[in-house]
Scaffold this active site. Structure first.
Site, PDB file in Angstrom:
ATOM      1  N   ASP A   1      -4.495  -4.755   5.651  1.00  0.00           N
ATOM      2  CA  ASP A   1      -5.018  -5.416   4.924  1.00  0.00           C
ATOM      3  C   ASP A   1      -3.811  -6.581   4.217  1.00  0.00           C
ATOM      4  O   ASP A   1      -2.607  -6.081   4.461  1.00  0.00           O
ATOM      5  CB  ASP A   1      -5.218  -4.446   3.469  1.00  0.00           C
ATOM      6  CG  ASP A   1      -5.773  -5.440   2.581  1.00  0.00           C
ATOM      7  OD1 ASP A   1      -6.588  -6.687   2.671  1.00  0.00           O
ATOM      8  OD2 ASP A   1      -6.042  -4.809   1.187  1.00  0.00           O
TER       9      ASP A   1
ATOM     10  N   SER B   1       0.790  -1.257   0.070  1.00  0.00           N
ATOM     11  CA  SER B   1       0.007   0.000  -0.149  1.00  0.00           C
ATOM     12  C   SER B   1       0.959   1.277   0.076  1.00  0.00           C
ATOM     13  O   SER B   1       2.047   1.235  -0.920  1.00  0.00           O
ATOM     14  CB  SER B   1      -0.962  -0.087   1.162  1.00  0.00           C
ATOM     15  OG  SER B   1      -1.523   0.950   1.478  1.00  0.00           O
TER      16      SER B   1
ATOM     17  N   HIS C   1      -2.439  -0.741  -3.245  1.00  0.00           N
ATOM     18  CA  HIS C   1      -3.794   0.284  -2.982  1.00  0.00           C
ATOM     19  C   HIS C   1      -3.185   1.625  -3.387  1.00  0.00           C
ATOM     20  O   HIS C   1      -2.589   2.246  -2.977  1.00  0.00           O
ATOM     21  CB  HIS C   1      -3.798   0.449  -1.593  1.00  0.00           C
ATOM     22  CG  HIS C   1      -4.530  -0.747  -0.976  1.00  0.00           C
ATOM     23  ND1 HIS C   1      -4.030  -1.010   0.261  1.00  0.00           N
ATOM     24  CD2 HIS C   1      -4.947  -1.918  -1.197  1.00  0.00           C
ATOM     25  CE1 HIS C   1      -4.591  -2.162   0.715  1.00  0.00           C
ATOM     26  NE2 HIS C   1      -5.247  -2.787  -0.388  1.00  0.00           N
TER      27      HIS C   1
END
Ligand code: SAM
Lengths: 279, 190
Positions: free
Chosen positions: B130, B11, B38
């Site tokens: 995540d 991310s 992300h």
């Protein structure tokens, strides 16, 4: 028992659940994308504090309310006004001029969910002076979302995003011309929905019911496996007049499917195709 | 262990981290590399960002596409990416998981089920958690894990969260992850 055996059992349980839904209630999810089914079902198992999929199967068989919950879980209804604005821009520039050559026009929104896509289309048609010549059939498997769609009333929280989308889609007026804001809701102009017929229609088992000039089916095919995608695309192909057009989701494809040869792409970056004449 | 696929999740800080991890990998690497990162929706696509980094094909994963060896796939922005039993991709627009879509957990968990003990899962820098559950699942089903050393990571939350869920894994710097993957290309054994 080791993890791989547990995985194998879980997959068997999933198959049994899907079969049981079909045998008991007639809903056929056998050819939905497996990872999708599994994720949604395991989520339900967890939310309901159950231990196994089999426990959910048992509850579902004896209690229709549990089935209804599962149907909601399996149906992903995420949508928005002018979703993926470039699609509507391309409709305006490349599809509308072709539609204008027909005296009357049938458009089928398959998997319309709560109707934002239908309103967006109606706005576009109105601005292009076509709305009165068009019949829109908006269908979904899920009665609940159709009831929302019929109302044309939405929570206003995302209005900024919609307005931006509308502008990016080449909107000619101000997006706020099309709704009245009341408390925290946007109530859309009922005139937009006057030529829209909302119908429960299951793409897996129900037949073709119109000769369509344009089919819009976005973000529905991704939930189907290859076999079912082919079946549903053949249904669309059969429903389209020669030269009729189909628009699918930006991340969906005809190229891996059985109808690929029968269509030609008419836009560069969005997924809008025209059925070849003679097909 | 003979890997059949590598999945990578990252991310914040990931765009730069991947430039190191993916550098100079050879097409002889006989497996797909599948990545969730992300970042905000972008139009230029991932192949642009990583152009010239190595000689593999870099592309966005498409719905129902066959997964091929020697290709680097990125999950498209705003869609969850998962892997099916017949080694194809599928996409979904369901709600965000861990505030993210695509979600690393969704990719990792589906990959773990398909590739079981032939899977390598890698977690890099990131500012949320995540991927932790996904990595746990990979481990459970016999796959191998690498986590970027949190001391080196630009954002250490993602590596640290992943470490909470698994008992053993390889802790590596970006450069050593890169070397590790490159070695797989030369000789697909550990
Ligand atoms: C993610 S929504 C797509 C909404 C809209 N087309 C869009 O792209 O914004 C998917 C819709 O497909 C519907 N659907 C799923 N399976 C279906 C089926 N077998 N027949 C008809 N509709 C189905 C769901 O109920 C859901 O409303």
């Amino acid at each position: 028992m080791n993890e791989k055996e547990l995985l194998e059992i879980e997959n068997i349980e999933l198959q049994l659940l899907i079969e049981a839904i079909y045998l008991k209630y007639g809903y056929d999810f056998k050819n939905y994308t497996k990872s999708h089914l599994k994720r949604r079902i395991l989520r339900r198992v967890k939310l309901d504090n159950l231990k196994t999929i089999t426990q959910l199967t048992e509850k579902m068989l004896y209690d229709r309310e549990v089935l209804k919950q599962i149907l909601l879980d399996l149906s992903i209804n995420v949508t928005e006004m002018f979703r993926f604005p470039k699609f509507f821009k391309d409709l305006r520039e490349d599809v509308i001029p072709l539609l204008k050559t027909y005296p009357s026009i049938n458009i089928w929104h398959a998997g319309c969910s709560t109707g934002e896509e239908v309103i967006s289309m109606a706005i576009l048609l109105k601005e292009e002076g076509l709305l009165n010549r068009v019949n829109i059939y908006a269908t979904d498997i899920n009665k609940k979302v159709l009831d929302i769609a019929k109302e044309g009333i939405y929570s206003i929280e995302d209005v900024k995003k919609w307005t931006k989308n509308y502008q990016e889609a080449g909107g000619k007026k101000s997006f706020s011309d099309y709704y009245v804001a009341k408390y925290d809701h946007a109530i859309f102009d009922q005139d937009l929905l006057k030529n829209v017929t909302f119908l429960e229609h299951n793409l897996v088992i129900d037949k073709s019911f119109i000769d369509a000039n344009l089919v819009i089916c976005r973000n529905v095919l991704i939930y189907f496996n290859k076999e079912l995608q082919n079946q549903v695309l053949e249904l669309f192909e059969e429903s389209l007049i020669p030269g009729g057009m189909i628009g699918i989701g930006s991340k969906e494809n005809l190229k891996f499917t059985s109808v690929n040869e029968k269509f030609e792409s008419i836009t560069a970056t969005t997924k809008i195709y025209k059925k070849k004449i003679g097909c | 262990m003979k890997y059949k696929a590598i999945v990578i999740g990252t991310s914040a800080g990931g765009v730069e981290a991947l430039k190191i991890v993916l550098k100079d990998i050879e097409p002889t690497i006989e497996l797909p590399i599948i990545i969730v990162i992300h970042i905000k929706e972008r139009t230029d696509g991932f192949s642009k960002i990583y152009e010239g980094l190595n000689r593999l094909t870099i592309k966005e994963a498409e719905d129902k596409e066959d997964i091929k060896n020697g290709v680097i796939y990125f999950a498209p922005s705003n869609y969850h990416l998962s892997i099916e039993d017949d080694y194809t991709f599928s996409l979904s627009v369901e709600e965000k998981v861990n505030y993210s879509r695509p979600s690393i957990d969704i990719l990792f968990e589906s990959a773990a089920e398909v590739y079981t003990d032939n899977l390598l899962g890698i977690i890099l820098t990131g500012a949320n958690s995540d991927g932790a559950l996904g990595l746990e699942k990979i481990k459970k089903l016999g796959g191998e894990c690498i986590v970027q050393d949190p001391k080196e990571a630009y954002f250490d939350i993602m590596p640290r969260s992943a470490l909470k869920y698994i008992s053993t894994c390889k802790l590596m710097s970006l450069n050593s992850i890169n070397r590790y993957i490159k070695k797989l290309g030369g000789n697909n054994c550990e």
